[in-house]
Design a protein around this motif. Structure first.
Motif, short mmCIF file in Angstrom:
data_model
loop_
_atom_site.label_atom_id
_atom_site.label_comp_id
_atom_site.label_asym_id
_atom_site.label_seq_id
_atom_site.Cartn_x
_atom_site.Cartn_y
_atom_site.Cartn_z
N GLY A 1 3.44 -9.17 -3.31
CA GLY A 1 2.43 -9.77 -4.81
C GLY A 1 1.17 -10.86 -3.87
N ASN A 2 1.31 -11.08 -2.31
CA ASN A 2 0.73 -11.88 -2.03
C ASN A 2 -0.44 -11.11 -1.16
OD1 ASN A 2 -0.80 -14.12 -1.00
ND2 ASN A 2 0.80 -14.84 0.79
N PHE A 3 -0.02 -9.80 -1.28
CA PHE A 3 -1.31 -9.08 0.17
C PHE A 3 -1.85 -8.43 -0.14
CE2 PHE A 3 1.32 -12.12 2.67
CZ PHE A 3 0.16 -12.17 3.79
N HIS A 4 -3.23 -7.52 -0.28
CA HIS A 4 -3.74 -6.51 -0.41
C HIS A 4 -3.36 -5.48 0.37
CE1 HIS A 4 -5.21 -7.42 -4.36
NE2 HIS A 4 -5.44 -8.81 -4.01
N MET B 1 -3.19 -11.29 -7.83
CA MET B 1 -3.82 -12.54 -7.29
C MET B 1 -4.92 -12.79 -7.65
SD MET B 1 -2.50 -10.99 -3.49
CE MET B 1 -2.54 -8.57 -3.80
N GLU B 2 -5.53 -13.81 -7.90
CA GLU B 2 -6.26 -14.23 -7.62
C GLU B 2 -7.40 -14.39 -6.94
OE1 GLU B 2 -8.19 -18.50 -9.82
OE2 GLU B 2 -6.25 -18.54 -9.61
N GLN B 3 -8.49 -13.26 -7.39
CA GLN B 3 -9.35 -13.45 -6.17
C GLN B 3 -10.53 -15.14 -5.86
OE1 GLN B 3 -12.04 -10.11 -5.76
NE2 GLN B 3 -13.98 -10.86 -5.29
N SER B 4 -10.53 -15.08 -4.51
CA SER B 4 -11.38 -16.97 -4.80
C SER B 4 -12.77 -16.07 -3.17
CB SER B 4 -11.02 -17.77 -3.97
OG SER B 4 -10.66 -17.13 -2.24
N GLY B 5 -13.37 -16.79 -3.36
CA GLY B 5 -14.50 -16.47 -2.77
C GLY B 5 -14.63 -15.89 -0.80
N ASP B 6 -12.98 -16.53 -0.58
CA ASP B 6 -12.42 -15.78 0.71
C ASP B 6 -11.97 -15.36 0.89
OD1 ASP B 6 -14.36 -18.67 1.28
OD2 ASP B 6 -12.44 -19.53 1.62
N CYS B 7 -12.31 -14.04 1.97
CA CYS B 7 -11.56 -12.71 2.22
C CYS B 7 -10.98 -12.94 3.33
CB CYS B 7 -12.11 -11.29 1.95
SG CYS B 7 -10.87 -10.04 2.27
N LEU B 8 -9.66 -12.31 3.72
CA LEU B 8 -8.80 -12.79 4.77
C LEU B 8 -8.59 -11.33 5.14
CD1 LEU B 8 -7.99 -14.04 7.84
CD2 LEU B 8 -6.37 -14.38 6.38
N ILE B 9 -9.07 -10.43 6.32
CA ILE B 9 -8.26 -9.08 6.03
C ILE B 9 -7.19 -8.93 7.84
CG2 ILE B 9 -8.90 -7.03 7.43
CD1 ILE B 9 -12.59 -7.35 6.01
N LEU B 10 -6.63 -8.75 7.58
CA LEU B 10 -5.24 -8.57 8.82
C LEU B 10 -5.44 -6.89 8.78
CD1 LEU B 10 -3.96 -10.58 6.28
CD2 LEU B 10 -3.28 -11.57 8.49
N PHE B 11 -5.63 -7.15 10.45
CA PHE B 11 -5.36 -5.78 11.12
C PHE B 11 -3.96 -5.87 11.72
CE2 PHE B 11 -9.75 -3.14 11.65
CZ PHE B 11 -9.79 -3.09 10.35
N VAL B 12 -2.93 -4.54 11.38
CA VAL B 12 -1.68 -4.58 12.06
C VAL B 12 -1.37 -3.04 12.55
CG1 VAL B 12 -1.12 -6.36 10.68
CG2 VAL B 12 -0.90 -4.41 9.64
N LYS C 1 -6.48 -11.73 0.19
CA LYS C 1 -6.10 -11.57 1.63
C LYS C 1 -5.03 -9.55 1.72
CE LYS C 1 -2.35 -14.39 1.69
NZ LYS C 1 -3.48 -15.50 0.94
N TYR C 2 -6.38 -8.76 2.81
CA TYR C 2 -5.91 -7.58 2.59
C TYR C 2 -5.22 -7.37 3.92
CZ TYR C 2 -9.04 -6.78 -1.48
OH TYR C 2 -9.34 -6.61 -2.84
N VAL C 3 -4.24 -6.67 4.15
CA VAL C 3 -3.56 -5.98 5.16
C VAL C 3 -3.95 -4.62 5.62
CG1 VAL C 3 -1.21 -5.18 6.37
CG2 VAL C 3 -1.71 -8.47 4.86
N TYR C 4 -4.28 -4.49 6.48
CA TYR C 4 -5.30 -2.91 7.00
C TYR C 4 -4.53 -2.51 7.60
CZ TYR C 4 -9.36 -3.26 4.08
OH TYR C 4 -10.60 -2.73 3.15
N TYR C 5 -3.44 -1.24 7.79
CA TYR C 5 -2.52 -0.77 8.61
C TYR C 5 -3.21 0.60 9.49
CZ TYR C 5 1.06 -2.51 5.83
OH TYR C 5 1.53 -3.24 4.80
N ALA C 6 -2.86 0.13 11.17
CA ALA C 6 -3.54 0.90 11.67
C ALA C 6 -3.50 2.67 11.25
CB ALA C 6 -3.39 0.72 13.24
N ASN C 7 -2.49 3.19 10.88
CA ASN C 7 -1.96 4.23 10.48
C ASN C 7 -1.61 4.14 8.75
OD1 ASN C 7 -2.35 5.94 12.55
ND2 ASN C 7 -0.73 5.11 13.74
N GLU C 8 -0.20 4.20 7.97
CA GLU C 8 -0.24 4.35 6.96
C GLU C 8 0.61 2.95 6.80
OE1 GLU C 8 4.40 6.29 7.20
OE2 GLU C 8 1.90 8.03 6.86
N ILE C 9 0.34 3.12 4.77
CA ILE C 9 0.49 1.97 4.29
C ILE C 9 2.03 2.03 4.34
CG2 ILE C 9 0.48 0.57 1.85
CD1 ILE C 9 -2.15 1.88 1.46
N SER C 10 2.99 0.50 4.84
CA SER C 10 4.03 0.21 4.43
C SER C 10 4.01 -0.51 3.06
CB SER C 10 4.56 -0.09 5.38
OG SER C 10 4.73 0.53 6.86
N GLN C 11 5.05 0.71 2.23
CA GLN C 11 5.45 -0.84 0.86
C GLN C 11 5.99 -1.71 1.40
OE1 GLN C 11 2.62 -0.42 -1.71
NE2 GLN C 11 2.03 1.42 -1.00
#
Length: 210
Positions: free
Chosen positions: A72-75, A1-12, A55-65
């Motif tokens: 390919g779109n979300f770290h 994924m190409e990095q831009s200057g903007d980062c979106l964090i998603l808490f799920v 985009k970063y998805v932050y899981y409350a517990n463990e990561i679901s692959q």
């Protein structure tokens, strides 16, 4: 994924029966609450997937692959901290340490949030230090910063109706400029379903498959 200057964090959270939307489940039952949360996750994916940012998805517990958050779109990462403030603080600090210029966080509770509002938030951060989307319950559904402000994550009574006002107070005490997005409802209790135009009896409310 190409990095831009903007980062979106998603808490799920992982959509597990009996583990999500517990306040909602107290009224409509665990199965219906899970169905609502899965709808909210799919909506959040739909409005964020096409954004031109990292985009970063932050899981409350463990990561679901293997879930709707495609690798390919979300770290993917795990939330770290003793409370919600600590977890958000750590996520923001990591993003700024990694070189992002504008960092924004959203959850998966706001069915009225759309792609345009997220884009508007990043645009506002070109001029102001912070942007915040107030929730009707006194919290917020979106928070964006262009520089670190640790104090806004500390000494808060999370999940209460004072979070938004206390955060604004901290921004003002710190001399940070900020802009507000429209006030929207979060989905936490049964009354929020109608305000968010979610109907459990309407199968058309659950049309999206990523």
């Amino acid at each position: 994924m190409e990095q831009s200057g903007d980062c979106l964090i998603l808490f799920v959270r992982a959509p597990v029966l009996g583990k999500v939307k517990t306040r909602l489940a107290a009224t409509i039952g665990d199965k219906n609450a899970l169905m609502v949360y899965e709808l909210l996750l799919k909506h959040t994916h739909r409005i964020s997937a096409g954004l031109n940012c990292t985009k970063y998805v932050y899981y409350a517990n463990e990561i679901s692959q293997y879930d709707l958050w495609d690798n390919g779109n979300f770290h993917k990462a795990v939330q770290k901290g003793n409370d919600l403030g600590d977890r958000m603080l750590n996520a923001f600090q990591t993003a700024f340490h990694d070189g992002f210029e504008r960092v924004m966080i959203i959850g998966s509770d706001c069915y009225k949030l759309d792609t345009g509002l997220i884009q508007k938030g990043f645009e506002l951060l070109l001029q102001d230090d912070a942007v915040i989307g107030p929730a009707e319950d006194g919290g917020y559904y979106l928070l964006g910063l262009r520089k670190m402000a640790p104090e806004i994550f500390k000494e808060k009574s999370w999940s209460t109706d004072t979070v938004f006002s206390d955060t604004i107070s901290d921004l003002e005490k710190g001399g940070l400029s900020y802009r507000l997005l429209p006030t929207l409802p979060d989905v936490d209790e049964a009354a929020d379903l109608e305000r968010s135009n979610i109907s459990l009896s309407d199968n058309a409310a659950f049309p999206y498959t990523p």
